[in-house]
Each structure stands twice: as C-alpha cells, then as structure tokens.
Design a protein around this motif. Structure first.
Motif, PDB file in Angstrom:
ATOM      1  N   SER A  91      16.178 -13.076 121.121  1.00 11.43           N
ATOM      2  CA  SER A  91      17.074 -12.393 120.209  1.00 11.43           C
ATOM      3  C   SER A  91      16.379 -11.214 119.562  1.00 11.43           C
ATOM      4  O   SER A  91      15.155 -11.137 119.497  1.00 11.43           O
ATOM      5  N   LEU A 137      19.586 -12.232 113.572  1.00 13.24           N
ATOM      6  CA  LEU A 137      19.314 -11.918 114.970  1.00 13.24           C
ATOM      7  C   LEU A 137      20.585 -11.986 115.794  1.00 13.24           C
ATOM      8  O   LEU A 137      21.527 -12.717 115.480  1.00 13.24           O
ATOM      9  N   ALA A 196      16.731  -8.276 116.114  1.00 14.50           N
ATOM     10  CA  ALA A 196      17.364  -7.994 114.831  1.00 14.50           C
ATOM     11  C   ALA A 196      18.248  -6.766 114.981  1.00 14.50           C
ATOM     12  O   ALA A 196      17.823  -5.733 115.497  1.00 14.50           O
TER      13      ALA A 196
END
Length: 251
Positions: free
Chosen positions: A32, A246, A34
């Motif tokens: 993942s 995320l 941000a």
C-alpha cells in the motif's frame, strides 16, 4: 567457494533461528501507499489494542509459568535445576518468538530494509539477526538472574516490564518492517523499544546488578537502531511522523 557456502549456511541458520524471511522465503509485504497526509486513526487504535492484548497474554503466560514452576519446586522428585532450566527455555522463547503472542502481523523480513535508501554506515542485513540472537541470549541470562533474585516469582515488576518491552518491539516491527510506515516508525522506536529497554535495564540493575549489566548491551544496540531508523526516514522522503492513511498501490 567454501567461504561462500559457509556464509550461506550461517545466514540460513541465523535466519531460521530468528524467524527472518529472506530470498525466496519472503512473503509479499504491505504494497500500500499513502495517498494523503491524513492520520490513520484506525491503524493507531490497532497498534495500541494489539500491543495491550499482547502484554496481557504474556502476563497470563507469566502466571502460568509461576504455577508450573511452583509445582516443580514443591515436588521433591524433581532436581533443583529443573525449574531453572525450564525458566531459561521459557525466557528464550519469549526473547526469540514473543511475536507468537501478538495479534498483529509481525513477519520478520529483510524486504523493507533491503529496498529503502540507507546511510553508508548502515550494517549489512545479516548483522541484525546475529545481533538480536546475541541479545536474546543476554536477555535469557539477565531474566533468569532476576527470576532467581525474586525467589522464583514471575509476576514481578521487572519481568512484567520486560514483556512490555518485547510487545513494544513487536509493534514497532509491524509498523516499520511489515507496513513500511517510515515516519511513524521514528517516534515509536524511541518511545517504545528504546525507552523501554532503558527502563527494563535500570530496574534489572536495581534488582541484580549483574543482570542489568548483562542487558545493557541491548540499550547500546537499540540506540544505534533508533539513529538508523531516523536516518532512513530522512533519506526516504521524511514523511509525517504518524501513520498515514494507505491505499493499495495498484489503484
């Protein structure tokens, strides 16, 4: 060729003992990214609750060990060294595999460390499991000394603080190694593993000076590790010092 083979055998042995996944054994970690600067409140709650639950479970395990050792000590058919051996094995399990008591993903992997930008002075990846294996031995020795000093009691402040320290270290591993939250890892490593190591070492020292001296090496190593985490954060974008929300990288 022999040196290379020997090095590979040593690396495999160390990684197996410490549960570090490397090479083909590595699992796919967090992919993942941000997408905002927004605080991930859910992640914070998960870290806090996960750490508290792990501490509570390990305290229950300490209680179980107290009862088991009491039975052994009160049974004249067992030699006096049996309870000490069992206690040493127990602290070895805690020191090497405390994460089995955690509900968080505490996968030990070199993937994050291998992929981030690191300072020139950073140790090679193999150094970490070797040093942690040495620290695990020192933890066992010092904890057994404290246990003996406390008349074979487990539910005592020094040992409770010890399991708190282990749980904080496992949570930090989730944040840095598994989820690769480089910003959040900085305050957590300082307020968690590093600070708690100082506290545990100090109270071990008060209980048994030899135990405190034995454990003090972990404080030196965690100081180096904390500085390294800080420099990695600086070199890789200096994201905010809290967990960001995320989103999957493929979206």
């Amino acid at each position: 060729m022999n040196k290379s083979n020997n090095s590979g055998i040593v690396e495999q042995f160390v990684n197996t003992v410490m549960g570090v996944k490397s090479g083909n054994q590595q699992q796919s970690l967090n992919t993942s990214i941000a997408t905002t600067q927004e605080l991930d409140i859910k992640a914070v709650l998960v870290y806090i609750l996960g750490t508290i639950l792990q501490i509570l479970v390990m305290i229950l395990v300490l209680l179980g060990m107290k009862k088991l050792v009491m039975l052994i000590d009160n049974n004249s058919s067992f030699p006096s060294w049996v309870s000490t051996l069992l206690t040493g094995l127990f602290f070895a399990l805690l020191s090497i595999r405390s994460r089995i008591f955690s509900l968080l993903d505490n996968t030990r992997s070199r993937q994050t460390y291998d992929q981030v930008i690191r300072p020139r002075w950073s140790p090679p990846p193999l150094v970490f499991p070797i040093v942690w294996m040495i620290i695990a031995v020192l933890r066992v020795i010092s904890s057994v000394l404290v246990w003996q000093q406390m008349n074979h009691q487990f539910l005592v402040l020094p040992l409770i603080l010890f399991v708190v320290h282990l749980a904080l270290g496992d949570t930090w591993n989730t944040i840095f190694t598994v989820e690769r939250r480089l910003g959040a890892a900085v305050p957590v490593v300082i307020l968690g593993p590093w600070l708690s190591a100082l506290v545990v070492t100090a109270i071990y020292w008060q209980t048994n000076p030899i135990a405190g001296m034995t454990l003090s090496f972990s404080c030196v190593w965690l100081t180096v590790a904390a500085v390294l985490v800080f420099r990695i954060w600086q070199l890789n974008g200096s994201e905010p010092l809290y967990p960001l929300k995320l989103a999957p990288a493929n979206q």
